[in-house]
Design a protein around this motif. Structure first.
Motif, mmCIF file in Angstrom:
data_model
loop_
_atom_site.group_PDB
_atom_site.id
_atom_site.type_symbol
_atom_site.label_atom_id
_atom_site.label_comp_id
_atom_site.label_asym_id
_atom_site.label_seq_id
_atom_site.Cartn_x
_atom_site.Cartn_y
_atom_site.Cartn_z
ATOM 1 N N GLU A 50 0.841 -1.193 0.000
ATOM 2 C CA GLU A 50 0.000 0.000 0.000
ATOM 3 C C GLU A 50 0.868 1.231 0.000
ATOM 4 N N MET A 51 0.451 2.225 -0.735
ATOM 5 C CA MET A 51 1.237 3.459 -0.747
ATOM 6 C C MET A 51 0.950 4.229 0.530
ATOM 7 N N GLU A 53 0.685 7.697 2.735
ATOM 8 C CA GLU A 53 0.087 8.980 2.348
ATOM 9 C C GLU A 53 1.114 9.905 1.687
ATOM 10 N N ILE A 56 1.764 8.820 -1.875
ATOM 11 C CA ILE A 56 0.668 9.202 -2.769
ATOM 12 C C ILE A 56 0.784 10.680 -3.117
ATOM 13 N N SER A 291 -4.550 0.906 -1.964
ATOM 14 C CA SER A 291 -4.635 1.823 -0.824
ATOM 15 C C SER A 291 -6.028 2.410 -0.666
ATOM 16 N N LEU A 292 -6.711 2.530 -1.776
ATOM 17 C CA LEU A 292 -8.009 3.195 -1.714
ATOM 18 C C LEU A 292 -9.162 2.215 -1.529
ATOM 19 N N THR A 293 -8.804 0.943 -1.327
ATOM 20 C CA THR A 293 -9.866 -0.054 -1.211
ATOM 21 C C THR A 293 -10.004 -0.527 0.230
ATOM 22 N N PRO A 294 -11.189 -0.417 0.823
ATOM 23 C CA PRO A 294 -11.375 -0.929 2.191
ATOM 24 C C PRO A 294 -11.167 -2.436 2.227
ATOM 25 N N ALA A 295 -10.451 -2.887 3.252
ATOM 26 C CA ALA A 295 -10.093 -4.307 3.323
ATOM 27 C C ALA A 295 -11.321 -5.196 3.441
ATOM 28 N N PHE B 59 -17.240 -1.890 5.531
ATOM 29 C CA PHE B 59 -16.953 -0.842 6.489
ATOM 30 C C PHE B 59 -15.724 -0.106 5.977
ATOM 31 N N ASP B 61 -12.431 1.446 6.333
ATOM 32 C CA ASP B 61 -11.426 1.503 7.398
ATOM 33 C C ASP B 61 -10.629 2.793 7.356
ATOM 34 N N VAL B 64 -8.095 3.584 4.470
ATOM 35 C CA VAL B 64 -8.648 4.064 3.209
ATOM 36 C C VAL B 64 -9.028 5.534 3.317
ATOM 37 N N SER B 67 -5.887 7.432 2.951
ATOM 38 C CA SER B 67 -5.402 7.448 1.570
ATOM 39 C C SER B 67 -6.232 8.399 0.720
ATOM 40 N N SER B 70 -5.192 11.774 1.192
ATOM 41 C CA SER B 70 -3.958 12.169 0.516
ATOM 42 C C SER B 70 -4.159 12.327 -0.980
#
Lengths: 344, 614
Positions: A50-51, A53, A56, A291-295, B59, B61, B64, B67, B70
């Motif tokens: 993941e990048m 902040e 990015i 990085s922009l995807t919720p786990a 949900f 998190d 995200v 990110s 940023s």
């Protein structure tokens, strides 16, 4: 009749049995072997990081990310008695910039749209090799709708480049869709993007390809040859892992580079594709997507969900618009579906 | 800020993306057709559609969200704040949806919120939700109600809540309702401080021995502290004040005796017969004693002894007296008489009859606050007597005035008490019930006002509750009490729901004077209760003190061992001023060793020897 009939039950049980046999017992290829095979012949496994902040921000260097999505909603059921509204939105992550939004309406009831359908039906029928298979106007109308939406999305994407010059445009769905459905407009967008160094990336939620089995046909057990990519890839990738596809035989052809990613805890994968000319950046773009995807999410960047939420023409909105701006008499005569009046 | 959704004549929803709403704040609705109505925020909510509460869906998190930030998009900015606003006055037709909403300026709300000059009213705290408007406030309203936050004194925030004391003439009596720890006593203290500021004659019945105003609150800056010492006096029943027996009516006396311990019907009957007009304690007590003795001896024996000349002189007179008593009261059961004697004895031992209420009267006339302390059983009857007497004086004066006659001046006064449900309980008779009820119903006419605090409003006499025109409602948890509060005040269901969650010191004021419920925060009290020390800390301190004394007493005798302990015992006992035996001393030494003050060693004789440490 509120109970499920035993007939339906046994049919489903049967179905389940058949699928189980096909997918469980006879997948006589271990996951490890499949991974090896893919690594040798098709692509490269890459672990995504993941990048941060800061990374990015550095990569963006003040430029922004744009999300593009479209929405389509139809009132009425049967050809030609329907009206379709289309809407596309390009939304910048910069809050001060208002989204670029374009609309279109389409209805076979309107003369100009009917003319389009007529012409295209004629053309498609001419092009048909098998003369017995007739192309029907309702099919053509469906295709026109899709093209219109694709073209509309491309239009807002183009405009966003002109107005904002973003670093990256995320589009909902595979880029190949635009290429196929609105070829001319797509070419213009590609040229504009390359000229301005704007990355285009398509995010594919539902993978419908079978590139893996096509390219591994010689090495796969018989039962697996027919399998689609989503079946083969289910559970194969670890979380935050990507397969970068090499030059393979794909219907995406020469113009796009693609990759499969598992961005979430869900074992299913998503796909991304970018322009061949920009493929050197695929690792970075994939990391950004990650990085922009919720786990715990459905696998695609939250930004596209936000754009989607904003552009979507809900049924309620559709109803309100039609009720407000279409005469009730016309609505009732032309568009009203009797099935809506069902009591139960 | 904008009015959204469905509106009614009474309430609207206001939404804003940027501004957070504060509960109880005032807002001005820019509806020109309705002449810019004012409203109060009664419920607040905040929502972010991108961060929904969903159990089954994904949900978002924190990673995200960061990110996204940023790449330039802050999800938090999608928050929408929503307030339910109740109009202060009903509008003739619903508010127009979509109109703007603004924060009113101080001048626009001044008439609604400031009813009295601070120097002429009771400055009890601040009105909540007025923080933003306070900026344009007149200077005399600033800095007069500092607040307490986490044990620290902070500046006044918002418009002060000035209770218009003079309005009590029209809307008499105050109720203070709240559970323990809700800030009820603290609120009472602030009210009393303000009464002292205005030098209003006040009588406080204090069953908790806490209403002392001599100790300034230490966290308060020196210049903020006020010396109340010449404005109040504390008297204890039996010690400083008491009952003048000669003034007691038979009913008073019955109540007094009943307060010592319940009376049976036959005892009440006995009091009614035995108590004569203008009885002094001496005469009544003697009559009771004599009758007891007469009953012990019995009529036959007395008559026989008188007849055969076995008694002569004084004793003969006494016996004749006994005989007279027996003739008059002989039918009263002996057990009732001895029961009464015992009860009177208890009251006498409390010192109740040794003093009078002169000091109280003097205090009231001198415009002071008089605190009367005593155990609750005694306080109740004493209150009956003292209030009855003073109220009568005030009433006589006023009645005479109404009749245009000359009479002794007696000033108006305020009566305050905690645990009011003991003084005027619902459902059963208590001694003070009658007088409290009378003042509740008629006090307005005579300028006598009640301030009643209770944690159980449900148990308070309903006639009294109904007469409390202003109610301060602090945190209340008990459902039945909340129900009572709902019935007895104009608190809305929304406000009642908040009652169990109010911070200590926050209260709703439901007052006929304001015509609607206000949320307030009580200001910091300038003085502090004398016993705020934690009893557990006190326990610890006391033990340490005892250990120290013990150590001092034995340190010079060390070393102590089995062979000399008996020898040293005497000196130690002398120094300690107690009598320990050898075993007890050994235990104490062990204790000191345990605490590490001295060293205990096993000696070769098989017992212990104790040495100086170090």
């Amino acid at each position: 009749m509120f109970e499920i009939t035993s007939g339906l039950k046994s049919l489903l049980k049967d179905c389940n049995q058949k699928l189980k046999e096909k997918y469980q017992n006879q997948t006589n290829l271990e996951q490890e072997e499949l991974r090896d095979l893919i690594a040798q012949k098709i692509g490269e496994f890459v672990t995504l990081t993941e990048m941060s902040e800061v990374e990015i921000e550095e990569w963006l260097a003040g430029q922004e990310v744009v999300g593009v999505d479209g929405s389509i909603n139809t009132l009425g059921k049967n050809y030609p008695h329907y009206i379709t509204l289309l809407q596309a939105l390009a939304k910048s992550t910069d809050r001060d910039k208002e989204g670029i939004i374009k609309h279109e309406a389409f209805s076979p009831l309107l003369d100009e749209d009917r003319e389009k359908i007529r012409k295209k039906t004629y053309k498609d029928n001419l092009a048909q090799e098998n003369k017995d298979a007739i192309v029907y106007p309702q099919e053509v109308a469906g295709k026109i709708k899709s093209s219109l939406l694709a073209a509309l999305e491309i239009l807002v994407a183009k405009e966003s480049i002109v107005e904002w010059n973003p670093k990256l445009i995320m589009m909902d769905g595979s880029l190949i869709r635009y290429q196929m459905q609105a070829e001319e407009e797509w070419q213009e967008l590609v040229e504009l993007a390359l000229k301005n160094d704007v990355f285009l990336v398509g995010i594919i939620e539902e993978i419908g390809t079978n590139d893996l089995s096509k390219n591994l046909a010689d090495d796969l057990p018989d039962k697996m040859i027919e399998m689609y990519d989503r079946e083969l890839l289910f559970g194969l990738l670890k979380m935050e892992e990507m397969i970068k596809l090499k030059e393979i035989n794909s219907f995406k052809g020469e113009t796009l580079s693609s990759a499969f990613l598992r961005t979430t805890r869900d074992p299913g994968v998503i796909g991304i594709d970018i322009l061949k000319e920009q493929e050197q950046e695929i690792d970075l773009i994939a990391a950004l997507v990650q990085s922009l995807t919720p786990a715990a999410g459905r696998g695609i960047p939250i930004w596209l969900d936000i754009v989607d939420g904003e552009v979507r023409i809900t049924d309620k909105m559709m109803e309100l618009l039609i009720d407000n701006y279409l005469e009730p008499g016309l609505k009732q005569k032309l568009l009203h579906a009797k099935s809506l009046d069902r009591i139960y | 800020m904008q009015v959204v959704g469905l509106t009614t004549q009474q309430q609207v929803y206001v939404a804003s993306q940027k501004r957070k709403f504060r509960i109880n704040e005032m807002l001005k609705i820019i509806d020109s057709e309705l002449d810019y109505p004012l409203g109060e925020v009664v419920e607040t909510q905040s929502y972010n559609r991108y961060i929904p509460l969903s159990m089954d869906k994904s949900f978002v998190d924190q990673g995200v969200i960061e990110s996204l930030k940023s790449i330039g998009y802050n999800l938090a900015e999608d928050e929408i704040n929503i307030a339910k606003v109740r109009l202060l006055e009903e509008a003739p037709y619903p508010i127009q949806t979509g109109v703007d909403v603004d924060v009113p300026s101080f001048d626009e709300v001044k008439d609604l919120l400031v009813k009295e000059k601070p120097e002429e009213g009771l400055v009890l705290g601040v009105i909540k939700g007025t923080e933003e408007m306070a900026a344009g406030m007149d200077d005399n309203l600033k800095g007069i109600a500092p607040l307490l936050k986490d044990e620290e004194v902070i500046e006044q925030q918002g418009i002060p809540f000035n209770f218009e004391l003079k309005a009590m003439h029209k809307y008499p009596h105050i109720g203070i309702i709240g559970g323990s720890g809700s800030g009820k006593s603290f609120g009472m203290r602030v009210i009393l401080e303000e009464l002292m500021k205005l030098e209003i004659p006040t009588i406080v019945f204090d069953p908790h021995f806490e209403m002392d105003f001599a100790t300034p609150f230490s966290a308060l800056a020196k210049e903020e502290q006020v010396d109340f010492n010449d404005k109040f006096a504390v008297y204890q029943i039996g010690q400083d004040v008491g009952v003048n027996f000669a003034e007691l009516s038979t009913k008073d006396l019955t109540d007094l005796l009943a307060a010592a311990s319940d009376l049976s019907d036959s005892m009440i009957n006995a009091v009614q017969k035995l108590h004569l007009k203008r009885d002094s304690l001496l005469t009544f007590d003697q009559r009771l004693g004599d009758l007891q003795e007469a009953q012990r001896l019995g009529q036959n024996r007395i008559e026989r002894d008188l007849k055969n000349g076995a008694v002569t002189g004084n004793q003969k007179e006494e016996y004749n007296n006994y005989l007279g008593l027996l003739r008059e009261f002989g039918d009263l059961p002996a057990s009732s008489i001895s029961g009464l004697a015992w009860r009177l004895g208890r009251l006498k031992r409390e010192g109740l009859f040794r003093h009078s209420i002169d000091q109280i009267e003097e205090g009231v006339r001198g415009r002071k606050l008089v605190v009367i302390q005593g155990p609750i059983w005694l306080l109740q009857v004493f209150a009956t007597y003292a209030l009855g007497t003073l109220y009568r004086k005030r009433r006589d004066y006023k009645d005479a005035q109404y009749r245009c006659q000359e009479a002794d001046y007696f000033p108006p006064f305020v009566v305050a008490t905690d645990e009011a449900h003991n003084f005027a309980p619902k459902g059963y008779q208590s001694p003070a019930n009658k007088i409290i009820k009378e003042i509740a119903q008629e006090g307005r006419k005579y300028g006598t006002f009640l301030i009643l605090a209770t944690q159980r409003p449900t148990l308070l006499d309903e006639t009294v509750t109904a007469q409390l025109n202003t109610k301060f409602v602090f945190r209340t948890v008990r459902a039945t009490d909340i129900e009572t509060i709902k019935q007895e005040t104009d608190l809305t269901a929304d406000e009642a729901k908040r009652l169990p969650y109010l911070r200590s010191g926050d209260a709703f004021v439901s007052s006929a004077i304001f015509g609607r419920t206000l949320a307030i925060r009580i200001r910091v009290a300038k003085t502090t209760s004398p016993h705020t020390k934690n009893p557990f800390e006190e326990l610890e301190e006391q033990s340490n003190l005892e250990l120290e004394l013990l150590y001092e007493a034995i340190v010079n005798e060390l070393p102590i061992a089995g062979n000399n302990i008996a020898f040293k015992l005497e000196a130690i006992n002398q120094r300690l001023g107690v009598t320990l035996d050898v075993e007890q001393l050994r235990q104490k030494l062990n204790l000191l060793a345990e605490e590490g003050l001295i060293v205990a060693e096993d000696s070769f004789l098989g017992d212990k020897s104790y040495q100086v440490k170090g």
